[in-house]
Design an enzyme around this catalytic site. Structure first.
Site, PDB file in Angstrom:
ATOM      1  N   HIS A   1      -6.060  -6.284  -3.449  1.00  0.00           N
ATOM      2  CA  HIS A   1      -6.864  -6.367  -2.227  1.00  0.00           C
ATOM      3  C   HIS A   1      -7.054  -7.810  -1.738  1.00  0.00           C
ATOM      4  O   HIS A   1      -7.722  -8.028  -0.732  1.00  0.00           O
ATOM      5  CB  HIS A   1      -8.207  -5.655  -2.411  1.00  0.00           C
ATOM      6  CG  HIS A   1      -8.068  -4.157  -2.325  1.00  0.00           C
ATOM      7  ND1 HIS A   1      -9.090  -3.294  -2.627  1.00  0.00           N
ATOM      8  CD2 HIS A   1      -7.024  -3.384  -1.944  1.00  0.00           C
ATOM      9  CE1 HIS A   1      -8.670  -2.050  -2.445  1.00  0.00           C
ATOM     10  NE2 HIS A   1      -7.419  -2.068  -2.044  1.00  0.00           N
TER      11      HIS A   1
ATOM     12  N   ARG B   1       0.831  -1.209   0.000  1.00  0.00           N
ATOM     13  CA  ARG B   1       0.000   0.000   0.000  1.00  0.00           C
ATOM     14  C   ARG B   1       0.869   1.264   0.000  1.00  0.00           C
ATOM     15  O   ARG B   1       0.546   2.250  -0.674  1.00  0.00           O
ATOM     16  CB  ARG B   1      -0.938  -0.021   1.222  1.00  0.00           C
ATOM     17  CG  ARG B   1      -1.875   1.171   1.265  1.00  0.00           C
ATOM     18  CD  ARG B   1      -2.981   0.995   2.335  1.00  0.00           C
ATOM     19  NE  ARG B   1      -3.617   2.263   2.603  1.00  0.00           N
ATOM     20  CZ  ARG B   1      -3.539   2.936   3.769  1.00  0.00           C
ATOM     21  NH1 ARG B   1      -2.872   2.424   4.782  1.00  0.00           N
ATOM     22  NH2 ARG B   1      -4.125   4.093   3.907  1.00  0.00           N
TER      23      ARG B   1
ATOM     24  N   HIS C   1       0.622   4.024  -2.932  1.00  0.00           N
ATOM     25  CA  HIS C   1       0.227   5.409  -2.658  1.00  0.00           C
ATOM     26  C   HIS C   1       1.314   6.410  -3.034  1.00  0.00           C
ATOM     27  O   HIS C   1       1.023   7.577  -3.315  1.00  0.00           O
ATOM     28  CB  HIS C   1      -0.184   5.581  -1.198  1.00  0.00           C
ATOM     29  CG  HIS C   1      -1.584   5.130  -0.937  1.00  0.00           C
ATOM     30  ND1 HIS C   1      -2.371   5.619   0.082  1.00  0.00           N
ATOM     31  CD2 HIS C   1      -2.360   4.223  -1.583  1.00  0.00           C
ATOM     32  CE1 HIS C   1      -3.551   5.037   0.049  1.00  0.00           C
ATOM     33  NE2 HIS C   1      -3.563   4.164  -0.940  1.00  0.00           N
TER      34      HIS C   1
ATOM     35  N   TRP D   1     -10.403  -8.562   2.856  1.00  0.00           N
ATOM     36  CA  TRP D   1     -11.181  -8.931   1.666  1.00  0.00           C
ATOM     37  C   TRP D   1     -11.218 -10.448   1.492  1.00  0.00           C
ATOM     38  O   TRP D   1     -12.128 -10.980   0.866  1.00  0.00           O
ATOM     39  CB  TRP D   1     -10.548  -8.316   0.420  1.00  0.00           C
ATOM     40  CG  TRP D   1     -10.649  -6.832   0.326  1.00  0.00           C
ATOM     41  CD1 TRP D   1     -11.662  -6.136  -0.311  1.00  0.00           C
ATOM     42  CD2 TRP D   1      -9.743  -5.843   0.837  1.00  0.00           C
ATOM     43  NE1 TRP D   1     -11.409  -4.787  -0.205  1.00  0.00           N
ATOM     44  CE2 TRP D   1     -10.262  -4.568   0.487  1.00  0.00           C
ATOM     45  CE3 TRP D   1      -8.555  -5.904   1.552  1.00  0.00           C
ATOM     46  CZ2 TRP D   1      -9.621  -3.372   0.831  1.00  0.00           C
ATOM     47  CZ3 TRP D   1      -7.916  -4.722   1.893  1.00  0.00           C
ATOM     48  CH2 TRP D   1      -8.452  -3.468   1.536  1.00  0.00           C
TER      49      TRP D   1
HETATM   50 FE1  CCH Z   1      -6.212  -0.376  -1.672  1.00  0.00          FE
HETATM   51  N1  CCH Z   1      -7.173   0.161   0.005  1.00  0.00           N
HETATM   52  N2  CCH Z   1      -7.478   0.766  -2.781  1.00  0.00           N
HETATM   53  N3  CCH Z   1      -5.162  -0.827  -3.342  1.00  0.00           N
HETATM   54  N4  CCH Z   1      -4.908  -1.437  -0.556  1.00  0.00           N
HETATM   55  C1  CCH Z   1      -6.879  -0.227   1.283  1.00  0.00           C
HETATM   56  C2  CCH Z   1      -5.915  -1.133   1.667  1.00  0.00           C
HETATM   57  C3  CCH Z   1      -5.039  -1.728   0.792  1.00  0.00           C
HETATM   58  C4  CCH Z   1      -8.542   1.455  -2.319  1.00  0.00           C
HETATM   59  C5  CCH Z   1      -8.872   1.653  -0.982  1.00  0.00           C
HETATM   60  C6  CCH Z   1      -8.235   1.042   0.076  1.00  0.00           C
HETATM   61  C7  CCH Z   1      -5.413  -0.360  -4.604  1.00  0.00           C
HETATM   62  C8  CCH Z   1      -6.560   0.320  -5.010  1.00  0.00           C
HETATM   63  C9  CCH Z   1      -7.499   0.830  -4.146  1.00  0.00           C
HETATM   64  C10 CCH Z   1      -3.872  -2.202  -1.034  1.00  0.00           C
HETATM   65  C11 CCH Z   1      -3.369  -2.179  -2.333  1.00  0.00           C
HETATM   66  C12 CCH Z   1      -3.963  -1.489  -3.377  1.00  0.00           C
HETATM   67  C13 CCH Z   1      -7.759   0.428   2.194  1.00  0.00           C
HETATM   68  C14 CCH Z   1      -7.744   0.242   3.701  1.00  0.00           C
HETATM   69  C15 CCH Z   1      -8.606   1.201   1.455  1.00  0.00           C
HETATM   70  C16 CCH Z   1      -9.734   2.076   1.975  1.00  0.00           C
HETATM   71  C17 CCH Z   1      -6.646   1.062   4.366  1.00  0.00           C
HETATM   72  C18 CCH Z   1      -6.601   0.795   5.850  1.00  0.00           C
HETATM   73  O1  CCH Z   1      -7.606   1.051   6.525  1.00  0.00           O
HETATM   74  O2  CCH Z   1      -5.551   0.318   6.322  1.00  0.00           O
HETATM   75  C19 CCH Z   1      -9.302   1.976  -3.425  1.00  0.00           C
HETATM   76  C20 CCH Z   1     -10.583   2.802  -3.342  1.00  0.00           C
HETATM   77  C21 CCH Z   1      -8.675   1.587  -4.552  1.00  0.00           C
HETATM   78  C22 CCH Z   1      -9.146   1.873  -5.926  1.00  0.00           C
HETATM   79  O3  CCH Z   1      -8.811   1.210  -6.864  1.00  0.00           O
HETATM   80  C23 CCH Z   1      -4.317  -0.696  -5.463  1.00  0.00           C
HETATM   81  C24 CCH Z   1      -4.212  -0.291  -6.930  1.00  0.00           C
HETATM   82  C25 CCH Z   1      -3.405  -1.395  -4.701  1.00  0.00           C
HETATM   83  C26 CCH Z   1      -2.074  -1.990  -5.090  1.00  0.00           C
HETATM   84  C27 CCH Z   1      -1.803  -2.399  -6.312  1.00  0.00           C
HETATM   85  C28 CCH Z   1      -3.348  -3.043   0.012  1.00  0.00           C
HETATM   86  C29 CCH Z   1      -2.237  -4.087  -0.114  1.00  0.00           C
HETATM   87  C30 CCH Z   1      -4.093  -2.747   1.166  1.00  0.00           C
HETATM   88  C31 CCH Z   1      -3.963  -3.393   2.540  1.00  0.00           C
HETATM   89  C32 CCH Z   1      -3.087  -2.568   3.442  1.00  0.00           C
HETATM   90  C33 CCH Z   1      -2.933  -3.149   4.822  1.00  0.00           C
HETATM   91  O4  CCH Z   1      -2.392  -2.425   5.672  1.00  0.00           O
HETATM   92  O5  CCH Z   1      -3.310  -4.289   5.087  1.00  0.00           O
END
Ligand code: CCH
Length: 278
Positions: free
Chosen positions: A163, A43, A47, A179
């Site tokens: 996700h 993440r 970002h 998820w």
């Molecule tokens: Fe995401 N993501 N993401 N995401 N994401 C969150 C967590 C992760 C969106 C929203 C969220 C991508 C695209 C999107 C990861 C990878 C990717 C969270 C929770 C949200 C909200 C954050 C929290 O509370 O910790 C949205 C909207 C999109 C739209 O497309 C993409 C692209 C990627 C990478 C290729 C990962 C991995 C996580 C988990 C992080 C963790 O701390 O477990």
């Protein structure tokens, strides 16, 4: 007089496989989430890179400007400070790697091509807030955000498969839950759950999200569900749910593209593939 002892190596090329191994060594941690820092590192890299704007050529994975305020304080980046601090120990051992290369390397995998050479920038290069996707919105918002980076519909769906990893945290995004039931393993499970479960709105005081009707333990964001509500996105979800090998292959290429956003290249760079220990 020039003797061998006077030859001081300059521009020493870091040993990236060694740094990759050092990162691998800190991933496992029973005191962090589901036992791995992997998801939050992914993440962080996403970002950092996902701020890219192809029209102004600003943002992207070059710069590591999330080290600085205001970008570090953007709502979308809540919770990523812990990931940046965790990687500080690796940076201390390897001062020759840039933060931007380090963050990108920390999201790497054995099949993902990786190219070093990102240069850190200063606070003045911070991108404005609002460039990352808003999870409470649907497919037209996803297109606005990802087309701006230079991605198409299929690539949006491929990236969302990340996700399969990790979870939402009420103290970071406000949303809650994983998820998939294997949040530390990279699989095509995100697509399988999306299609295979019945998703109902979670009854709570928090932001609107969905939980699986049967157990209430898995979750989907409104933005995730839009991938099967949208006629152009859905066939890609179906394809990747059926074919995990295809997902891995396409994910490696599209994640590499994400990690290259905003990085100046000549085309002659060496491409790295890393060996895992097991
Ligand atoms: Fe995401 N993501 N993401 N995401 N994401 C969150 C967590 C992760 C969106 C929203 C969220 C991508 C695209 C999107 C990861 C990878 C990717 C969270 C929770 C949200 C909200 C954050 C929290 O509370 O910790 C949205 C909207 C999109 C739209 O497309 C993409 C692209 C990627 C990478 C290729 C990962 C991995 C996580 C988990 C992080 C963790 O701390 O477990």
């Amino acid at each position: 007089e020039l003797g061998a002892k006077n030859i001081v190596p300059t521009n020493k090329e870091p040993d990236y496989q060694k740094i990759y191994d050092q990162i691998a060594d800190v991933l496992e941690d029973n005191d962090w989430d589901d036992g791995s820092w992997g998801p939050v590192f992914v993440r962080l890299a996403w970002h950092a890179a996902g701020t890219y704007d192809k029209n102004t050529k600003t943002g992207g994975s070059n710069g590591a400007t999330m080290r600085f305020s205001p970008e570090s304080d953007h709502g979308a980046n809540a919770g990523l400070k812990a990931a940046r601090e965790k990687l500080e120990s690796i940076k201390k051992k390897n001062p020759e790697i840039s933060y931007s290369d380090l963050w990108s390397l920390a999201a790497g995998g054995p099949k993902i091509p990786w190219i070093p050479g990102r240069k850190d920038d200063e606070a003045a290069a911070c991108t404005p807030d609002g460039r990352l996707p808003d999870a409470s919105k649907g497919s037209s918002h996803l297109r606005d955000i990802f087309y701006r980076m230079g991605f198409d519909d299929r690539e949006i769906v491929v990236l969302a498969g990340a996700h399969a990893l990790g979870r939402c945290h009420p103290d970071r995004s406000g949303f809650d839950g994983p998820w998939t039931s294997s949040p530390t393993m990279f699989t095509n499970g995100f697509y399988q759950e999306l299609l295979g479960k019945k998703w109902v709105e979670k009854k709570w005081k928090g932001p609107k999200q969905f939980v699986d009707k049967e157990t209430g333990e898995l979750m989907m964001l409104p933005a995730d569900l839009s991938l099967i509500q949208d006629k152009a996105f859905k066939p890609h979800v179906e394809k990747y749910a059926k074919d995990e090998e295809l997902f891995f292959k396409d994910f490696a290429a599209v994640f590499h593209k994400l990690e290259e956003l905003g990085v100046p290249r000549t085309g002659d760079e060496k491409v790295y593939y890393f060996k895992t220990k097991d």
